[in-house]
Design a protein around this motif. Structure first.
Motif, PDB file in Angstrom:
ATOM      1  N   LEU A  97       7.602  -2.057  11.551  1.00 50.00           N
ATOM      2  CA  LEU A  97       6.274  -1.997  12.151  1.00 50.00           C
ATOM      3  C   LEU A  97       6.068  -3.151  13.131  1.00 50.00           C
ATOM      4  CD1 LEU A  97       4.733  -1.191   8.764  1.00 50.00           C
ATOM      5  CD2 LEU A  97       4.185   0.176  10.757  1.00 50.00           C
ATOM      6  N   PRO A  98       5.352  -2.895  14.230  1.00 48.02           N
ATOM      7  CA  PRO A  98       5.136  -3.945  15.246  1.00 48.02           C
ATOM      8  C   PRO A  98       3.845  -4.742  15.032  1.00 48.02           C
ATOM      9  CG  PRO A  98       4.491  -1.828  16.145  1.00 48.02           C
ATOM     10  CD  PRO A  98       4.957  -1.563  14.733  1.00 48.02           C
ATOM     11  N   PHE A  99       3.208  -4.641  13.879  1.00 52.76           N
ATOM     12  CA  PHE A  99       1.996  -5.412  13.581  1.00 52.76           C
ATOM     13  C   PHE A  99       1.781  -5.387  12.066  1.00 52.76           C
ATOM     14  CE2 PHE A  99       0.796  -1.137  15.044  1.00 52.76           C
ATOM     15  CZ  PHE A  99       0.264  -0.615  13.886  1.00 52.76           C
ATOM     16  N   GLY A 100       0.869  -6.241  11.601  1.00 54.05           N
ATOM     17  CA  GLY A 100       0.540  -6.287  10.189  1.00 54.05           C
ATOM     18  C   GLY A 100      -0.786  -5.602   9.906  1.00 54.05           C
ATOM     19  N   PRO A 134       5.732  -5.153   4.002  1.00 50.82           N
ATOM     20  CA  PRO A 134       5.934  -5.801   5.295  1.00 50.82           C
ATOM     21  C   PRO A 134       7.384  -6.269   5.480  1.00 50.82           C
ATOM     22  CG  PRO A 134       3.943  -6.612   4.237  1.00 50.82           C
ATOM     23  CD  PRO A 134       4.643  -5.770   3.236  1.00 50.82           C
ATOM     24  N   PRO A 135       7.972  -6.016   6.675  1.00 48.82           N
ATOM     25  CA  PRO A 135       7.329  -5.356   7.824  1.00 48.82           C
ATOM     26  C   PRO A 135       7.738  -3.896   7.981  1.00 48.82           C
ATOM     27  CG  PRO A 135       9.273  -6.517   8.563  1.00 48.82           C
ATOM     28  CD  PRO A 135       9.241  -6.678   7.056  1.00 48.82           C
ATOM     29  N   PHE A 136       8.009  -3.177   6.886  1.00 44.83           N
ATOM     30  CA  PHE A 136       8.550  -1.826   7.000  1.00 44.83           C
ATOM     31  C   PHE A 136       7.642  -0.788   6.334  1.00 44.83           C
ATOM     32  CE2 PHE A 136      12.328  -4.610   6.985  1.00 44.83           C
ATOM     33  CZ  PHE A 136      12.936  -4.211   8.163  1.00 44.83           C
ATOM     34  N   LEU A 137       7.681   0.425   6.899  1.00 41.08           N
ATOM     35  CA  LEU A 137       7.208   1.618   6.204  1.00 41.08           C
ATOM     36  C   LEU A 137       8.440   2.298   5.629  1.00 41.08           C
ATOM     37  CD1 LEU A 137       4.484   3.585   8.208  1.00 41.08           C
ATOM     38  CD2 LEU A 137       4.217   2.299   6.101  1.00 41.08           C
ATOM     39  N   GLN A 138       8.413   2.572   4.314  1.00 44.90           N
ATOM     40  CA  GLN A 138       9.534   3.249   3.672  1.00 44.90           C
ATOM     41  C   GLN A 138       9.107   4.677   3.347  1.00 44.90           C
ATOM     42  OE1 GLN A 138      12.103  -0.355   1.833  1.00 44.90           O
ATOM     43  NE2 GLN A 138      11.101   0.962   0.374  1.00 44.90           N
ATOM     44  N   PHE A 139      10.019   5.614   3.590  1.00 47.32           N
ATOM     45  CA  PHE A 139       9.735   7.036   3.443  1.00 47.32           C
ATOM     46  C   PHE A 139      10.546   7.590   2.271  1.00 47.32           C
ATOM     47  CE2 PHE A 139       8.751   5.848   7.705  1.00 47.32           C
ATOM     48  CZ  PHE A 139       7.727   6.662   8.136  1.00 47.32           C
ATOM     49  N   ASP A 144       0.845  -1.198   0.000  1.00 43.85           N
ATOM     50  CA  ASP A 144       0.000   0.000   0.000  1.00 43.85           C
ATOM     51  C   ASP A 144       0.876   1.242   0.000  1.00 43.85           C
ATOM     52  OD1 ASP A 144      -2.399   1.371  -0.060  1.00 43.85           O
ATOM     53  OD2 ASP A 144      -2.677   1.381   2.106  1.00 43.85           O
ATOM     54  N   ILE A 145       0.272   2.381  -0.376  1.00 42.94           N
ATOM     55  CA  ILE A 145       0.984   3.657  -0.334  1.00 42.94           C
ATOM     56  C   ILE A 145       0.081   4.716   0.284  1.00 42.94           C
ATOM     57  CG2 ILE A 145       2.396   3.111  -2.350  1.00 42.94           C
ATOM     58  CD1 ILE A 145       0.626   4.987  -3.985  1.00 42.94           C
ATOM     59  N   SER A 146       0.703   5.773   0.815  1.00 49.39           N
ATOM     60  CA  SER A 146      -0.043   6.917   1.340  1.00 49.39           C
ATOM     61  C   SER A 146       0.874   8.137   1.262  1.00 49.39           C
ATOM     62  CB  SER A 146      -0.489   6.657   2.787  1.00 49.39           C
ATOM     63  OG  SER A 146      -1.342   7.705   3.238  1.00 49.39           O
ATOM     64  N   TYR A 147       0.324   9.302   1.592  1.00 47.73           N
ATOM     65  CA  TYR A 147       1.106  10.533   1.495  1.00 47.73           C
ATOM     66  C   TYR A 147       0.952  11.336   2.777  1.00 47.73           C
ATOM     67  CZ  TYR A 147       3.126  14.819  -0.385  1.00 47.73           C
ATOM     68  OH  TYR A 147       3.918  15.914  -0.597  1.00 47.73           O
ATOM     69  N   ASP A 148       2.091  11.802   3.300  1.00 51.39           N
ATOM     70  CA  ASP A 148       2.122  12.645   4.497  1.00 51.39           C
ATOM     71  C   ASP A 148       2.140  14.103   4.030  1.00 51.39           C
ATOM     72  OD1 ASP A 148       2.670  14.082   6.783  1.00 51.39           O
ATOM     73  OD2 ASP A 148       4.137  12.658   7.554  1.00 51.39           O
ATOM     74  N   GLY A 154       0.225  11.039  13.683  1.00 51.77           N
ATOM     75  CA  GLY A 154       0.192   9.584  13.751  1.00 51.77           C
ATOM     76  C   GLY A 154      -0.241   8.927  12.460  1.00 51.77           C
ATOM     77  N   TYR A 155      -0.714   7.680  12.624  1.00 52.93           N
ATOM     78  CA  TYR A 155      -1.129   6.874  11.475  1.00 52.93           C
ATOM     79  C   TYR A 155      -2.436   6.153  11.791  1.00 52.93           C
ATOM     80  CZ  TYR A 155       3.850   7.412  10.357  1.00 52.93           C
ATOM     81  OH  TYR A 155       5.092   7.925  10.112  1.00 52.93           O
ATOM     82  N   MET A 156      -3.166   5.823  10.733  1.00 53.19           N
ATOM     83  CA  MET A 156      -4.355   4.990  10.840  1.00 53.19           C
ATOM     84  C   MET A 156      -4.101   3.724  10.019  1.00 53.19           C
ATOM     85  SD  MET A 156      -8.244   5.832   9.574  1.00 53.19           S
ATOM     86  CE  MET A 156      -8.472   7.128  10.795  1.00 53.19           C
ATOM     87  N   PHE A 157      -4.360   2.563  10.627  1.00 52.57           N
ATOM     88  CA  PHE A 157      -4.128   1.287   9.963  1.00 52.57           C
ATOM     89  C   PHE A 157      -5.435   0.494   9.906  1.00 52.57           C
ATOM     90  CE2 PHE A 157      -0.172   2.515  12.049  1.00 52.57           C
ATOM     91  CZ  PHE A 157       0.742   2.428  11.009  1.00 52.57           C
ATOM     92  N   LYS A 158      -5.635  -0.228   8.792  1.00 54.89           N
ATOM     93  CA  LYS A 158      -6.838  -1.043   8.613  1.00 54.89           C
ATOM     94  C   LYS A 158      -6.435  -2.476   8.304  1.00 54.89           C
ATOM     95  CE  LYS A 158     -11.319  -1.519   8.209  1.00 54.89           C
ATOM     96  NZ  LYS A 158     -11.266  -2.987   8.282  1.00 54.89           N
ATOM     97  N   THR A 159      -6.977  -3.425   9.075  1.00 56.61           N
ATOM     98  CA  THR A 159      -6.699  -4.838   8.868  1.00 56.61           C
ATOM     99  C   THR A 159      -7.977  -5.538   8.412  1.00 56.61           C
ATOM    100  OG1 THR A 159      -7.275  -5.621  11.087  1.00 56.61           O
ATOM    101  CG2 THR A 159      -5.065  -4.710  10.788  1.00 56.61           C
ATOM    102  N   PHE A 160      -7.828  -6.792   7.935  1.00 58.10           N
ATOM    103  CA  PHE A 160      -8.989  -7.628   7.622  1.00 58.10           C
ATOM    104  C   PHE A 160      -9.530  -8.268   8.896  1.00 58.10           C
ATOM    105  CE2 PHE A 160      -7.888  -8.272   2.975  1.00 58.10           C
ATOM    106  CZ  PHE A 160      -9.049  -7.683   2.548  1.00 58.10           C
ATOM    107  N   ASP A 161      -8.641  -8.886   9.669  1.00 59.64           N
ATOM    108  CA  ASP A 161      -9.026  -9.656  10.850  1.00 59.64           C
ATOM    109  C   ASP A 161      -7.801  -9.781  11.743  1.00 59.64           C
ATOM    110  OD1 ASP A 161      -7.445 -11.717   9.670  1.00 59.64           O
ATOM    111  OD2 ASP A 161      -9.183 -12.330   8.489  1.00 59.64           O
ATOM    112  N   SER A 162      -7.811 -10.744  12.670  1.00 57.82           N
ATOM    113  CA  SER A 162      -6.742 -10.884  13.648  1.00 57.82           C
ATOM    114  C   SER A 162      -5.545 -11.665  13.131  1.00 57.82           C
ATOM    115  CB  SER A 162      -7.286 -11.583  14.903  1.00 57.82           C
ATOM    116  OG  SER A 162      -7.739 -12.882  14.579  1.00 57.82           O
ATOM    117  N   SER A 163      -5.599 -12.207  11.925  1.00 54.29           N
ATOM    118  CA  SER A 163      -4.521 -13.053  11.404  1.00 54.29           C
ATOM    119  C   SER A 163      -3.190 -12.315  11.422  1.00 54.29           C
ATOM    120  CB  SER A 163      -4.842 -13.489   9.975  1.00 54.29           C
ATOM    121  OG  SER A 163      -6.020 -14.238   9.933  1.00 54.29           O
ATOM    122  N   GLY A 164      -2.205 -12.900  12.097  1.00 54.13           N
ATOM    123  CA  GLY A 164      -0.878 -12.312  12.186  1.00 54.13           C
ATOM    124  C   GLY A 164      -0.716 -11.309  13.290  1.00 54.13           C
TER     125      GLY A 164
END
Length: 622
Positions: free
Chosen positions: A171-174, A153-158, A138-142, A184-194
C-alpha cells in the motif's frame, strides 16, 4: 595486520548501518507516490441538504429502558470450541451469507473463520511467512471476488473465503480501517500522521481508490492530530451504502458505493451535556495519560465513532468517562422513534443481555454472549426456538461465545394504523378531564415514592455495611503472592512500608459493574491527599494482565499501587460489588465498607469518618 582488518570491518559495518537507517526513513518510494496520481484526485464534498438531526438529549443520564419487549426474533450461532478456535477479546466481526470472520486479540491480532452455522474452518497462522499474520490492523471482505482481505502494514493480504492465502499488495499510504467497494477500496484514517507524502490531501481522513490504489477522491478533513483512542471501526457497510464516522465528530456520513454520491446523513444533537469543542481540542493536545484523566473528570458526553445500522434500525453510542457509563440509543428508521439509555431492562428468562451489539448484517443486529451459570434460565424463554434451547443445554462455561442474532420490531407500531390511532384519540378525549383531575395526585404520589426509594437505598446501604463489618472484621488475610503492574512477584505484606500501621485496599473485579468500579475508585482517589498514595492498594481480578493494565489507565490508577490476583479469600467477596478493606501490618481486617453509588452523600460521610479514624491522625503525627 589483524588489528587493521578488524578496524576496517567495524568502519564498514557502521557505514552500512547508517545507510540502512537513512533509507528506512523513506517510507514510500517516489514510484509509490506517483502511482497515487495525486494531481487528478478530486475533493469529496459532502451534500448537507438532507441532513437529519438526531436528538439524544433525553438520554443524557443514567436511565433504564425497556429492551426485551422490542426484540422480535432471536437466533443463536454457537462458535465451535476447539484448541485452535479458542477466541480471545473480539475486536471485529465480519459476516457474509456463508461465513463468519472473527478478528480477535490472539497474539496481538488474529483471524478465526467459521461457517454461518458456527463450524470451525480455520485460524490463520501467525508468523512472518507468506500469508501469516504478525501485526494485523483490520479485515474486510470482497463480496464480488469472494475474498477475505487482511491489512497488516504496509500490505493488504488476500485469502480465499475459507482462508487459503492468495497474494499480497503493498500500500502507498497508511490508514486505520478499510472496506471493499465496487471497483476499488475505501480507507479511513485518524489524521495526517504518516501520510505527509499525500501533500494537500494529507488532512483528508476518507480516501477512495481504484483496485491499484490510485487515489480517485478524498474527503472529511481533520486538522487535529487525534490521540489514537476511538472505536474499532469507522466504516459500516450496509447493502449498497457505507456509513462513515469520525472520532469526536458528531456527523455520520453516507457514501453510495456504486454512484459515489456522498452526503452528511445524520448529526447527533446532545448539546445539553456535550464536551465543548474548544475544551475537547485542548484535551487532544495532551499526552495519552492526561487525556484520559481529563475525560474522567468531565461529566459530559462525547462520541468516538461507535455506530451501527441494519436494514431497519440504527444504533448510536455515546460515552461519559466521569460516570463510567456508555449510552446506547436505538432509532427505528420508519417511525423515527428512539429508545435507549445506560441500562437495558432484559428479562433473562427470555433473551441474553444483548442490548449493546457488536455488528450488523441485513435485518439483524449481532451481539456476543459468553456462556455463564445463569444460562439455564433461558430454557423458559417463549421467543427462543427448540434448537437454540438445545444449544444452551450443550454449552459449557469455558466454551467460545455465542453470536446472538436479533431483530427489533417497529417502535410504537400502533402509530402505523390510522384507524387504531383514531380510536385512541377518541378515548383520550373522553378521559382528558379525569387525567387532568388526577395529575396533581400523581405528582404527589411520585414525590412520596421518590422519598421512600431514597430512604430504602440508605437502609440497604446500612444493612450491607453492617453485615460486611460483622463477617469480615478481625479476619486475618493470607499473605498471598501477587504480581504488581511490572509483573514483579510480591507478597501482600510488602506493601506496608517501615512504620506503616494501616493501608486501605480497594477490591474490584471485571465481573463487577463498570460504573460501580469507576464510582468506587473515583471516590477513593478524591481523598488521596488525606489517605496518601502509599496507603492505597488497588486489588483487581481480571482474566489477564493485558486487560487489567488497559483498565488501569482508564480508571486513572496506573501510577499507583495496583495488583491483579485471582486469589483473595474474604467473606466480602460474596457481595459481588467493589468494596474497601482497612488492614493493619499483620494483615488483620480492621474495617470493611461497601460503597453504593445510589447513596453518594451517605458514602462521603462514612468514608470521611474512616479517613479521620485511620489516616488523619497519622498525617498529624508526621
Amino acid at each position: 595486520m589483524l588489528y587493521r582488518y578488524t578496524l576496517i570491518l567495524v568502519v564498514l559495518f557502521l557505514i552500512s548501518c547508517t545507510g540502512k537507517k537513512e533509507r528506512g526513513n523513506l517510507r514510500y518510494s517516489q514510484e509509490q507516490i506517483d502511482s497515487l496520481c495525486l494531481d487528478s484526485t478530486k475533493e469529496l464534498k459532502a451534500d448537507v441538504s438532507r441532513i437529519v438531526s438526531i436528538n439524544l438529549n433525553p438520554f443524557l443520564k443514567e436511565k433504564s429502558f425497556d429492551f426485551s419487549s422490542h426484540v422480535q426474533k432471536v437466533h443463536f450461532v454457537p462458535l465451535a470450541t476447539t484448541d485452535e478456535s479458542l477466541i480471545s477479546d473480539i475486536y471485529k466481526i465480519v459476516l457474509t451469507d456463508s461465513m463468519i470472520y472473527v478478528f480477535d486479540d490472539f497474539k496481538g491480532g488474529g483471524i478465526v473463520i467459521f461457517n454461518r452455522e458456527g463450524k470451525f474452518i480455520r485460524r490463520i497462522k501467525h508468523g512472518e511467512g507468506p500469508g501469516e499474520l504478525y501485526r494485523l490492523n483490520d479485515i474486510s471482505y470482497d463480496k464480488e471476488n469472494k475474498e477475505l482481505l487482511a491489512y497488516q502494514p504496509p500490505f493488504l493480504q488476500f485469502y480465499t473465503s475459507t482462508g487459503n492465502y492468495l497474494r499480497q499488495m503493498r500500500l502507498p499510504f497508511g490508514f486505520y480501517n478499510f472496506s471493499v467497494i465496487p471497483e476499488g477500496y475505501m480507507f479511513k484514517t485518524f489524521d495526517s500522521s504518516g501520510n505527509e507524502h499525500l501533500g494537500s490531501r494529507r488532512d483528508n481522513t476518507l480516501l477512495i481508490t481504484d483496485k491499484n490504489f490510485k487515489l480517485k477522491c478524498a474527503g472529511i478533513r481533520s486538522s487535529t492530530t487525534n490521540i489514537c483512542y476511538g472505536g474499532y471501526s469507522y466504516l459500516y457497510l450496509n447493502g449498497a451504502v457505507t456509513m462513515i464516522t469520525h472520532n469526536y465528530n458528531d456527523t455520520i456520513y453516507c457514501y453510495e458505493n456504486k454512484t459515489g454520491k456522498f452526503e452528511a446523513a445524520y448529526v447527533m444533537d446532545y448539546h445539553d451535556k456535550k464536551i465543548p469543542d474548544e475544551q475537547l481540542k485542548s484535551y487532544l493536545q495532551m499526552n495519552r495519560r492526561d487525556f484520559f484523566k481529563a475525560l474522567s473528570q468531565n461529566n459530559n458526553y462525547y462520541f468516538i465513532g461507535e455506530y451501527l445500522e441494519n436494514n431497519t434500525h440504527q444504533v448510536f453510542f455515546l460515552r461519559n468517562d466521569y460516570s463510567g457509563l456508555q449510552t446506547v440509543v436505538y432509532r427505528d428508521k420508519k417511525t423515527e422513534k428512539l429508545i435507549g439509555g445506560t441500562n437495558a431492562d432484559v428479562s433473562l428468562t427470555e433473551i441474553p443481555a444483548v442490548a449493546f451489539p457488536k455488528t450488523a448484517y441485513g435485518d439483524w443486529f449481532i451481539s456476543v454472549h459468553y456462556p455463564n451459570a445463569n444460562d439455564h434460565l433461558l430454557l423458559k424463554s417463549s421467543i427462543l426456538t427448540k434448537e437454540d434451547k438445545q444449544t444452551i443445554l450443550n454449552l459449557k462455561e469455558d466454551d467460545n461465545p455465542i453470536l446472538v442474532f436479533y431483530q427489533l420490531d417497529d417502535f410504537f407500531f400502533f402509530f402505523k394504523c390510522r384507524f387504531f390511532f383514531l380510536i385512541i384519540c377518541i378515548l383520550l378525549g373522553v378521559n382528558i378531564y379525569m387525567l387532568i383531575a388526577f395529575q396533581q395526585y400523581k405528582k404527589n404520589v411520585t414525590i412520596q415514592m421518590e422519598s421512600l426509594l431514597k430512604g430504602t437505598d440508605k437502609l440497604i446501604s446500612f444493612r450491607t455495611n453492617m453485615v460486611a463489618d460483622i463477617e469480615n472484621c478481625n479476619v486475618r488475610l493470607k499473605d498471598i503472592v501477587v504480581r504488581d503492574s511490572l509483573s514483579n512477584i510480591r507478597y501482600l505484606s510488602d506493601f506496608f512500608k517501615h512504620g506503616q500501621k494501616e493501608i486501605i485496599l480497594c477490591r474490584f473485579s471485571e465481573t463487577n459493574c463498570e460504573s460501580c468500579i469507576n464510582y468506587s475508585i473515583r471516590t477513593l482517589l478524591q481523598r488521596s491527599n488525606v489517605i496518601g498514595n502509599d496507603n492505597m492498594l488497588f486489588l483487581g481480578t481480571y482474566r489477564n494482565n493485558k486487560l487489567f493494565n488497559r483498565q488501569k489507565v482508564f480508571y486513572g490508577i496506573d501510577t499507583l499501587n495496583t495488583v491483579n490476583t485471582a486469589e483473595f479469600q474474604l467473606p466480602a467477596e460474596s457481595f459481588g460489588y467493589p468494596y474497601y478493606v482497612i488492614v493493619d501490618s499483620t494483615l488483620q481486617v480492621l474495617k470493611t465498607f461497601v460503597p453504593n453509588k445510589g447513596t453518594p452523600l451517605l458514602d462521603n460521610e462514612c468514608i470521611d469518618l474512616i479517613c479521620k479514624r485511620f489516616f488523619s491522625l497519622k498525617d498529624e503525627l508526621l
